[in-house]
Motif scaffolding. Structure first.
Motif, mmCIF file in Angstrom:
data_model
loop_
_atom_site.group_PDB
_atom_site.id
_atom_site.type_symbol
_atom_site.label_atom_id
_atom_site.label_comp_id
_atom_site.label_asym_id
_atom_site.label_seq_id
_atom_site.Cartn_x
_atom_site.Cartn_y
_atom_site.Cartn_z
ATOM 1 N N LEU A 1 0.827 -1.214 0.000
ATOM 2 C CA LEU A 1 0.000 0.000 0.000
ATOM 3 C C LEU A 1 0.855 1.256 0.000
ATOM 4 C CD1 LEU A 1 -2.818 -0.915 2.551
ATOM 5 C CD2 LEU A 1 -3.079 -0.505 0.097
ATOM 6 N N GLU A 2 1.901 1.213 0.788
ATOM 7 C CA GLU A 2 2.801 2.356 0.885
ATOM 8 C C GLU A 2 3.463 2.637 -0.467
ATOM 9 O OE1 GLU A 2 6.396 3.427 3.854
ATOM 10 O OE2 GLU A 2 6.381 1.419 3.027
ATOM 11 N N ARG A 3 3.813 1.599 -1.172
ATOM 12 C CA ARG A 3 4.483 1.760 -2.467
ATOM 13 C C ARG A 3 3.502 2.150 -3.572
ATOM 14 N NH1 ARG A 3 9.845 1.429 -3.513
ATOM 15 N NH2 ARG A 3 9.327 0.325 -5.398
ATOM 16 N N THR A 4 2.233 1.739 -3.443
ATOM 17 C CA THR A 4 1.254 1.935 -4.501
ATOM 18 C C THR A 4 0.548 3.285 -4.409
ATOM 19 O OG1 THR A 4 0.887 -0.445 -4.517
ATOM 20 C CG2 THR A 4 -0.742 0.895 -5.630
ATOM 21 N N TYR A 5 0.185 3.676 -3.203
ATOM 22 C CA TYR A 5 -0.620 4.888 -3.018
ATOM 23 C C TYR A 5 0.192 5.990 -2.363
ATOM 24 C CZ TYR A 5 -4.461 1.744 -3.979
ATOM 25 O OH TYR A 5 -5.285 0.830 -4.559
ATOM 26 N N ASP A 6 -0.142 7.220 -2.720
ATOM 27 C CA ASP A 6 0.492 8.375 -2.104
ATOM 28 C C ASP A 6 -0.544 9.035 -1.203
ATOM 29 O OD1 ASP A 6 2.297 10.331 -1.470
ATOM 30 O OD2 ASP A 6 1.921 11.514 -3.288
ATOM 31 N N PHE A 7 -0.380 8.881 0.083
ATOM 32 C CA PHE A 7 -1.334 9.401 1.048
ATOM 33 C C PHE A 7 -0.898 10.795 1.499
ATOM 34 C CE2 PHE A 7 -1.494 4.779 1.431
ATOM 35 C CZ PHE A 7 -2.840 4.569 1.182
ATOM 36 N N ARG B 1 0.471 5.982 6.699
ATOM 37 C CA ARG B 1 1.644 5.119 6.893
ATOM 38 C C ARG B 1 1.971 4.992 8.378
ATOM 39 N NH1 ARG B 1 7.728 6.167 4.502
ATOM 40 N NH2 ARG B 1 8.643 4.341 5.461
#
Length: 148
Positions: free
Chosen positions: A91-97, A103
């Motif tokens: 998720l951390e690598r795929t989405y930019d929150f 995170r």
């Protein structure tokens, strides 16, 4: 495998897992404070909240676990923490929150669950099983996603 070697390997694995979680928790908090004080406070709150809940429920509330509760095998802890670590890194690598301390919340939740599982089971073996899962999830993420 000799008991001394097994014990040393277990302590190394626990240390690696905790270092991985704390690095991925503290790093983004420091970056958030460097960018904006308000965002830093929000990030810090997201990092502290699950750990505070785990400490309260696990250590201060003194909930009693029923004696007839089933004891899941240690392999369950290993598999769950492996898949969970792989999921949060994915998720951390795929989405930019951007603007959301997602995170920090996920890594803090993982650390809080680790604390809670250890306290609830009151067993070093349960902690070691979870930590092996975290390290294996981290290594699987390195294989799948590369260095990040």
């Amino acid at each position: 495998m000799p008991a001394v070697l097994r014990r040393a390997l277990n302590y190394i694995t626990v240390t690696l897992a905790l270092a991985f979680l704390l690095t991925n928790l503290i790093g983004p908090i420091l970056v958030s404070f460097a960018n904006d004080f308000g965002l830093g406070l929000r990030s810090l709150a997201a990092g502290i909240l699950p750990i505070l809940i785990a400490v309260y429920v696990g250590f201060l509330l003194n909930l009693k676990v029923p004696a007839n509760e089933s004891r899941s095998p240690a392999i369950n802890n290993f598999v769950i923490f492996t898949l969970w670590t792989l999921l949060i890194i994915g998720l951390e690598r795929t989405y930019d929150f951007v603007g959301l301390p997602f995170r920090e919340l996920l890594f803090s939740l993982t650390l809080a669950t680790l604390i809670w599982r250890y306290k609830r089971r009151n067993s070093f073996e349960a902690l070691v099983s979870c930590c092996y899962g975290i390290v294996c999830g981290w290594l699987a993420a390195l294989v799948l996603f590369g260095w990040f």
